[in-house]
Design a protein around this motif. Sequence first.
Motif, PDB file in Angstrom:
ATOM      1  N   SER A  22      95.919  61.678  57.284  1.00 40.84           N
ATOM      2  CA  SER A  22      97.073  61.917  56.534  1.00 40.84           C
ATOM      3  C   SER A  22      97.565  60.796  55.676  1.00 40.84           C
ATOM      4  CB  SER A  22      98.073  62.392  57.504  1.00 40.84           C
ATOM      5  OG  SER A  22      99.294  62.317  57.300  1.00 40.84           O
ATOM      6  N   LYS A  42     100.572  67.014  43.214  1.00 42.27           N
ATOM      7  CA  LYS A  42      99.457  67.843  43.651  1.00 42.27           C
ATOM      8  C   LYS A  42      98.775  67.195  44.857  1.00 42.27           C
ATOM      9  CE  LYS A  42      95.152  69.933  42.023  1.00 42.27           C
ATOM     10  NZ  LYS A  42      94.203  70.067  40.878  1.00 42.27           N
ATOM     11  N   PRO A  43      98.492  67.969  45.901  1.00 39.27           N
ATOM     12  CA  PRO A  43      97.828  67.403  47.081  1.00 39.27           C
ATOM     13  C   PRO A  43      96.469  66.805  46.713  1.00 39.27           C
ATOM     14  CG  PRO A  43      98.718  69.572  47.569  1.00 39.27           C
ATOM     15  CD  PRO A  43      98.825  69.391  46.094  1.00 39.27           C
ATOM     16  N   GLU A  45      92.745  66.183  47.430  1.00 36.96           N
ATOM     17  CA  GLU A  45      91.687  66.794  48.222  1.00 36.96           C
ATOM     18  C   GLU A  45      90.768  65.700  48.770  1.00 36.96           C
ATOM     19  OE1 GLU A  45      87.841  69.554  47.348  1.00 36.96           O
ATOM     20  OE2 GLU A  45      89.795  70.468  46.882  1.00 36.96           O
ATOM     21  N   ALA A  60      90.176  76.322  59.289  1.00 38.14           N
ATOM     22  CA  ALA A  60      90.958  75.900  58.124  1.00 38.14           C
ATOM     23  C   ALA A  60      92.405  76.364  58.178  1.00 38.14           C
ATOM     24  CB  ALA A  60      90.292  76.403  56.840  1.00 38.14           C
ATOM     25  N   LYS A  66      97.418  72.242  59.034  1.00 40.00           N
ATOM     26  CA  LYS A  66      98.280  72.537  57.893  1.00 40.00           C
ATOM     27  C   LYS A  66      99.501  71.614  57.866  1.00 40.00           C
ATOM     28  CE  LYS A  66      95.989  75.921  55.999  1.00 40.00           C
ATOM     29  NZ  LYS A  66      95.380  75.708  54.661  1.00 40.00           N
ATOM     30  N   GLU A  69      98.472  68.239  56.580  1.00 38.06           N
ATOM     31  CA  GLU A  69      98.319  68.300  55.126  1.00 38.06           C
ATOM     32  C   GLU A  69      99.689  68.298  54.440  1.00 38.06           C
ATOM     33  OE1 GLU A  69      94.170  70.753  54.457  1.00 38.06           O
ATOM     34  OE2 GLU A  69      95.993  71.903  54.897  1.00 38.06           O
ATOM     35  N   LYS A  70     100.619  69.019  55.033  1.00 38.98           N
ATOM     36  CA  LYS A  70     101.965  69.102  54.461  1.00 38.98           C
ATOM     37  C   LYS A  70     102.649  67.735  54.483  1.00 38.98           C
ATOM     38  CE  LYS A  70     106.466  71.310  55.324  1.00 38.98           C
ATOM     39  NZ  LYS A  70     107.194  72.258  56.208  1.00 38.98           N
ATOM     40  N   ASN A  73     100.630  65.396  52.036  1.00 38.68           N
ATOM     41  CA  ASN A  73     100.342  65.897  50.695  1.00 38.68           C
ATOM     42  C   ASN A  73      98.854  65.798  50.386  1.00 38.68           C
ATOM     43  OD1 ASN A  73     101.191  67.131  48.298  1.00 38.68           O
ATOM     44  ND2 ASN A  73     101.245  65.166  47.209  1.00 38.68           N
ATOM     45  N   THR A  74      98.054  66.281  51.321  1.00 35.44           N
ATOM     46  CA  THR A  74      96.599  66.274  51.156  1.00 35.44           C
ATOM     47  C   THR A  74      96.047  67.681  51.370  1.00 35.44           C
ATOM     48  OG1 THR A  74      96.302  65.743  53.496  1.00 35.44           O
ATOM     49  CG2 THR A  74      96.309  63.896  51.947  1.00 35.44           C
ATOM     50  N   SER A  75      94.824  67.860  50.924  1.00 31.58           N
ATOM     51  CA  SER A  75      94.072  69.081  51.206  1.00 31.58           C
ATOM     52  C   SER A  75      92.783  68.604  51.860  1.00 31.58           C
ATOM     53  CB  SER A  75      93.780  69.842  49.910  1.00 31.58           C
ATOM     54  OG  SER A  75      92.955  70.968  50.180  1.00 31.58           O
ATOM     55  N   LYS A  77      89.316  68.991  53.601  1.00 30.88           N
ATOM     56  CA  LYS A  77      88.146  69.852  53.748  1.00 30.88           C
ATOM     57  C   LYS A  77      87.216  69.184  54.760  1.00 30.88           C
ATOM     58  CE  LYS A  77      89.927  72.190  50.356  1.00 30.88           C
ATOM     59  NZ  LYS A  77      90.695  73.436  50.624  1.00 30.88           N
TER      60      LYS A  77
END
Length: 509
Positions: A22, A42-43, A45, A60, A66, A69-70, A73-75, A77
Amino acid sequence: MKSIKKTTVVCTASLLTLSLLSACAGKTDSGTGAAADPASAKPTEINIMTTFFSPEPPDANNSILKEIEKKTNTSLKVSWLSPNNYEEKMNVTLSSGDLPDLMLVLDPFVPVIRKSAQQGAFWDVTDVYKKYPKLADFPKDSWEFTKMEDGKNYGVPRVRPTEGGGFPYVRKDWLDKLGLTVPQTTDELYKVWKAFAQQDPDGNGKADTQAYAAYVAQDSMGSLGWIESAFNQTNGSWKLVNGKLVNINTLPETKEALVFLNKAYQEKLIPEDFAILKATQAKDMMKAGKAGMGSDTPEAAWEPTQELRKTNPQADLQPMVSVNGFTSKDTGFYGMYVINKKVPEAKLKKIMELLDYGASDEAWDLVSYGMKDTHYTEKDGNKVFTELGQKELVTQGAFKQILYKNDKYQRAFRNGMPNDYLERNKKVIDERSKISVPSLAVGLYSETSLTVGPELNKKIQDIKTKVIYGKEPLTAWDDFVKKLQTDADFQKMSKELNDSYQKRVGGAK
């Protein structure tokens, strides 16, 4: 798990560790290093390749993922790969040149990793990590022992405690039933093994129990490594004798350990197929109540205990403190995370923020308990897990491969563990810390070991396995050791290691 000895000298034994997960963009918060980005940003990635030691990896849509990520501020994978073939998949990935942004490296000192670092495949984070408070707060040794021979850090260590590493745990309820106590010596251990295999400890009237869920690797003694250590009173493959590091395979105590294990095999106290058994299969034996001893960290011993208590509330797997007065100290790391040099500097900062957040109390609580009123509720000061919490938090063994904080008792606790089990684990760790022995070869460098070490390890393990099976006589081991001591590469490797050791302790070069 795991106490695995290697003759390879580059960094004998323990692998490093890192905390991760994170981070936001922008300025960082002094408490965790997590960034305070505008909500509209924008998150970022981030592609991650790692492993998992849970029944299943998170999908996922996992709500804890989640939430991470919140907050950051990331996505994310994440490619979750089985530990059974992770190294193979890692090598294929390295060969392809198509690396993820962040990748777990189980052993940073194998030739392929050293070569990749030299060729510029990874970011140099030697000075970068000092800007991130939680990462900078890792034990000094974690960073020092993960440096390459040029003195630079090409990855972030996966931090782990120095105490509470892989060591045997025993079915205390079986001991109680058979009128036995926790074994303190290898002689007592053998008596316990024999009783577990021959005296029907589970009371089902069948001779279907195994003494110890043992397994080995192609290049190491695997879960039998601690037995060699108990005989040699040594952590790792090198012992200090008269001021010089000597390889344990040349010592008479190693032969004694092989005699011990050969006898155990002949009397059917360890699995007939121990040479091909995988760590996951050994754990399954413990969960099924088919073996009386296993080997893992104190907290990991709770997993089979919890499974067994579904049908046998009295089941109790107790971590042991020592054998022959010996227990090992870990290095404070278990592998490291490398960052793809192709990612731009701005993304490098995001990834470092992510790892820094992963080492914070906030991140640790999130993966340990989840979110309040979603994964747990509080009652009388205790956390009570909801149905969703019980479902999603079984993935702890995955998240905690990339998200970890530095804490002495980290290997004492696991989700769902009752307080009495936790407190006993803490006492075990405290007792071990009084006598634990470090590996003297950690962080030392030998160029020769990079080229001949891997194959030599396989040859050593091959003859050991054959002697334990009885396919080769003990005299074959004696003959092997004599050849080993006169082997030019082995002598050169030993000299390089000793030179490196003397440099570290400030002795003659």
